[in-house]
Design an enzyme around this catalytic site. Sequence first.
Site, PDB file in Angstrom:
ATOM      1  N   HIS A 168      22.932  95.584  -0.066  1.00  0.00           N
ATOM      2  CA  HIS A 168      21.769  95.056  -1.074  1.00  0.00           C
ATOM      3  C   HIS A 168      20.979  96.165  -1.368  1.00  0.00           C
ATOM      4  CE1 HIS A 168      18.492  92.875  -3.061  1.00  0.00           C
ATOM      5  NE2 HIS A 168      19.162  92.058  -2.953  1.00  0.00           N
ATOM      6  N   GLU A 207      25.147  93.490  -8.729  1.00  0.00           N
ATOM      7  CA  GLU A 207      23.944  93.214  -9.258  1.00  0.00           C
ATOM      8  C   GLU A 207      23.044  94.489  -9.770  1.00  0.00           C
ATOM      9  OE1 GLU A 207      22.205  89.965  -6.491  1.00  0.00           O
ATOM     10  OE2 GLU A 207      22.031  91.701  -5.277  1.00  0.00           O
TER      11      GLU A 207
END
Length: 247
Positions: A94, A166
């Site tokens: 992430h 993302e």
Amino acid sequence: MSKYCIANWKMYMNRNKIDSYFNDFLEKDFDKNCKLIICPSPMHIDYVYEKIRTNKSIFLGSQNISEHENGAFTGECSLEMLLESNCMYSIIGHSERRELFNENDFNVNSKLQILNNSPVNPIICIGETSDENESGITKAVLKNQLIKIFDNIDFKDTKEYIIAYEPIWAIGTGKSADTETIYSIHKFLKNIINEINTNNCNICLLYGGSVNDNNAAEILSINEVDGFLIGSASLNADKFYNIYNKF
Ligand code: PGA
């Protein structure tokens, strides 16, 4: 090809909030052709499991995993610990782990190696910074991330491989990428994935970055989008369910 609606609760919830979250949520219909996965903090994984254990449509994921099997790694969570807590998915790479905790694609590759030899399925995050985006090098950055992360991975047809694109400038900003951008990047990434020797394994490609119940339907209408990784909008049970309902 599976679809996924994944909640990343980050470090926001507490037990009271989790209690209220699941009050109405568990009464809802989960009949969409889409896997719903919730990724709480490690402290709440067992607590959430107790809530959802009888619901066969909701799965548990972790927000991270150690790249080591065990040992003196203060603050880390191992694969064995995740398995004991019924986590079937784990987010790796992430952007917050990369930016705030100095993780890089080599660490993500090590984490993927660990997950690849286990029943836990990876949710692999990639994305470009706003500087990289403005310099026009987004595609090169993403290709490079994928090549490093998938280096020496022996793909297994028993596993679910999930990639979340993302864009870092879209995370938590309220400003998602526009549909043309998502379409073009996802098409590009699917081509790269086809070039990698994945032993014909299915690799799903999600979008993440300011997905909410207003923009979800439009983004989902893009064929190349196999689902979402959702931060802010997943903290509210109704909003998250509304997004799930668009699948
Ligand atoms: P956001 O977060 O939905 O709040 O933009 C997405 C993420 O961090 O995965």
